[in-house]
Scaffold this motif. Structure first.
Motif, PDB file in Angstrom:
ATOM      1  N   LEU A 133      30.621  30.664  45.365  1.00 39.42           N
ATOM      2  CA  LEU A 133      31.507  31.580  44.636  1.00 39.42           C
ATOM      3  C   LEU A 133      31.400  31.368  43.127  1.00 39.42           C
ATOM      4  O   LEU A 133      31.383  32.330  42.355  1.00 39.42           O
ATOM      5  CB  LEU A 133      32.951  31.418  45.104  1.00 39.42           C
ATOM      6  N   ALA A 134      31.315  30.115  42.690  1.00 38.34           N
ATOM      7  CA  ALA A 134      31.167  29.831  41.253  1.00 38.34           C
ATOM      8  C   ALA A 134      29.851  30.408  40.744  1.00 38.34           C
ATOM      9  O   ALA A 134      29.811  30.998  39.652  1.00 38.34           O
ATOM     10  CB  ALA A 134      31.237  28.330  41.006  1.00 38.34           C
ATOM     11  N   LEU A 135      28.782  30.283  41.512  1.00 38.51           N
ATOM     12  CA  LEU A 135      27.489  30.856  41.139  1.00 38.51           C
ATOM     13  C   LEU A 135      27.581  32.378  40.997  1.00 38.51           C
ATOM     14  O   LEU A 135      26.942  32.970  40.130  1.00 38.51           O
ATOM     15  CB  LEU A 135      26.429  30.504  42.197  1.00 38.51           C
ATOM     16  N   LEU A 136      28.411  33.001  41.826  1.00 36.11           N
ATOM     17  CA  LEU A 136      28.595  34.453  41.786  1.00 36.11           C
ATOM     18  C   LEU A 136      29.547  34.897  40.676  1.00 36.11           C
ATOM     19  O   LEU A 136      29.780  36.088  40.496  1.00 36.11           O
ATOM     20  CB  LEU A 136      29.105  34.965  43.136  1.00 36.11           C
ATOM     21  N   GLY A 137      30.120  33.948  39.933  1.00 39.44           N
ATOM     22  CA  GLY A 137      30.974  34.299  38.804  1.00 39.44           C
ATOM     23  C   GLY A 137      32.456  34.338  39.099  1.00 39.44           C
ATOM     24  O   GLY A 137      33.238  34.839  38.285  1.00 39.44           O
ATOM     25  N   TYR A 138      32.892  33.804  40.244  1.00 38.29           N
ATOM     26  CA  TYR A 138      34.324  33.786  40.562  1.00 38.29           C
ATOM     27  C   TYR A 138      35.011  32.708  39.740  1.00 38.29           C
ATOM     28  O   TYR A 138      34.461  31.641  39.504  1.00 38.29           O
ATOM     29  CB  TYR A 138      34.543  33.558  42.067  1.00 38.29           C
ATOM     30  N   GLN A 139      36.232  33.011  39.291  1.00 33.75           N
ATOM     31  CA  GLN A 139      37.000  32.108  38.443  1.00 33.75           C
ATOM     32  C   GLN A 139      38.091  31.433  39.262  1.00 33.75           C
ATOM     33  O   GLN A 139      38.807  32.092  40.012  1.00 33.75           O
ATOM     34  CB  GLN A 139      37.646  32.888  37.292  1.00 33.75           C
ATOM     35  N   ARG A 140      38.218  30.120  39.074  1.00 33.52           N
ATOM     36  CA  ARG A 140      39.260  29.374  39.778  1.00 33.52           C
ATOM     37  C   ARG A 140      40.580  29.561  39.043  1.00 33.52           C
ATOM     38  O   ARG A 140      40.660  29.344  37.825  1.00 33.52           O
ATOM     39  CB  ARG A 140      38.868  27.905  39.841  1.00 33.52           C
ATOM     40  N   VAL A 141      41.616  29.963  39.777  1.00 35.42           N
ATOM     41  CA  VAL A 141      42.940  30.217  39.219  1.00 35.42           C
ATOM     42  C   VAL A 141      43.985  29.556  40.121  1.00 35.42           C
ATOM     43  O   VAL A 141      43.679  29.120  41.226  1.00 35.42           O
ATOM     44  CB  VAL A 141      43.216  31.739  39.102  1.00 35.42           C
ATOM     45  N   ASP A 142      45.238  29.515  39.644  1.00 31.62           N
ATOM     46  CA  ASP A 142      46.315  28.940  40.454  1.00 31.62           C
ATOM     47  C   ASP A 142      46.678  29.842  41.626  1.00 31.62           C
ATOM     48  O   ASP A 142      46.946  29.372  42.723  1.00 31.62           O
ATOM     49  CB  ASP A 142      47.565  28.694  39.606  1.00 31.62           C
ATOM     50  N   GLN A 143      46.706  31.160  41.374  1.00 29.39           N
ATOM     51  CA  GLN A 143      47.055  32.127  42.416  1.00 29.39           C
ATOM     52  C   GLN A 143      46.172  33.356  42.262  1.00 29.39           C
ATOM     53  O   GLN A 143      46.079  33.926  41.179  1.00 29.39           O
ATOM     54  CB  GLN A 143      48.526  32.524  42.300  1.00 29.39           C
ATOM     55  N   VAL A 144      45.540  33.761  43.340  1.00 29.81           N
ATOM     56  CA  VAL A 144      44.634  34.909  43.339  1.00 29.81           C
ATOM     57  C   VAL A 144      45.432  36.196  43.138  1.00 29.81           C
ATOM     58  O   VAL A 144      46.369  36.472  43.885  1.00 29.81           O
ATOM     59  CB  VAL A 144      43.846  34.948  44.673  1.00 29.81           C
ATOM     60  N   GLU A 145      45.043  36.952  42.104  1.00 31.76           N
ATOM     61  CA  GLU A 145      45.724  38.217  41.821  1.00 31.76           C
ATOM     62  C   GLU A 145      44.754  39.360  41.578  1.00 31.76           C
ATOM     63  O   GLU A 145      45.102  40.513  41.793  1.00 31.76           O
ATOM     64  CB  GLU A 145      46.623  38.054  40.591  1.00 31.76           C
ATOM     65  N   GLU A 146      43.540  39.056  41.095  1.00 31.21           N
ATOM     66  CA  GLU A 146      42.582  40.099  40.728  1.00 31.21           C
ATOM     67  C   GLU A 146      41.225  39.826  41.342  1.00 31.21           C
ATOM     68  O   GLU A 146      40.898  38.682  41.680  1.00 31.21           O
ATOM     69  CB  GLU A 146      42.440  40.152  39.201  1.00 31.21           C
TER      70      GLU A 146
END
Length: 173
Positions: A65-78
């Motif tokens: 997921l990190a390779l695909l550009g996903y950002q780690r957040v406290d709560q998924v919203e977007e």
């Protein structure tokens, strides 16, 4: 100097999904003339595909997921967000209508379900999740989309060809 604003995760995901399906028999990809004027990566990263019962480590999923550009957040919203709490991973795929909650039991996907990003409550169980890129790959070149739209053996249909030149000119301006 101002910060450069990239494409939204949803647009990146749609482009990656379209590019990833080009050349498959029976695939139809519809794009506008201005979209054809946009530069696209010369290669798209492979999407992450997960299924209920699949054996995979949480760390391997997070790395992909990190390779695909996903950002780690406290709560998924977007779209493009991911969050981890223990053996539970929430991810909002770039092309999905709602996020998914993935529960691991050891290295096995024990539960997959779609949930509301607002209430965080389960909407329905799912059996498969595909996460396309949420950010453009950084280790690839870019090319004009018109040279990538019709792989060998593909049919290219142009609707209203008289309007193409003006639409492309307006997109470049």
């Amino acid at each position: 100097a101002g910060a450069e604003v990239g494409l939204s995760p949803h647009i990146v995901g749609q482009r990656a999904r379209a590019q990833g399906t080009l050349g498959r028999p029976g695939t139809v990809v519809v794009v506008s003339a201005p979209a054809l004027a946009e530069p696209v990566p010369t290669a798209a990263d492979e999407p992450l595909a997960l299924e209920l019962g699949q054996e995979v480590t949480l760390d391997a999923v997070l790395d992909h997921l990190a390779l695909l550009g996903y950002q780690r957040v406290d709560q998924v919203e977007e779209r493009g967000d991911m969050s981890v709490r223990g053996g539970i991973l929430d991810v909002y795929p770039s092309t999905a209508d709602m996020p998914a909650r993935i529960e691991f039991f050891g290295d096995e996907i024990d539960s997959l379900r779609a949930f509301s990003p607002f209430t965080q409550r389960t909407i329905r169980p799912i059996t498969r999740l595909v996460a396309w890129g949420a950010a453009e790959p950084t280790d690839t070149g870019f090319t004009d989309a018109t040279s990538r739209v019709a792989p060998s053996g593909a049919a290219l249909v142009r609707l209203a060809p008289a309007e193409h030149a003006g639409a492309l000119r307006a997109a470049r301006e």
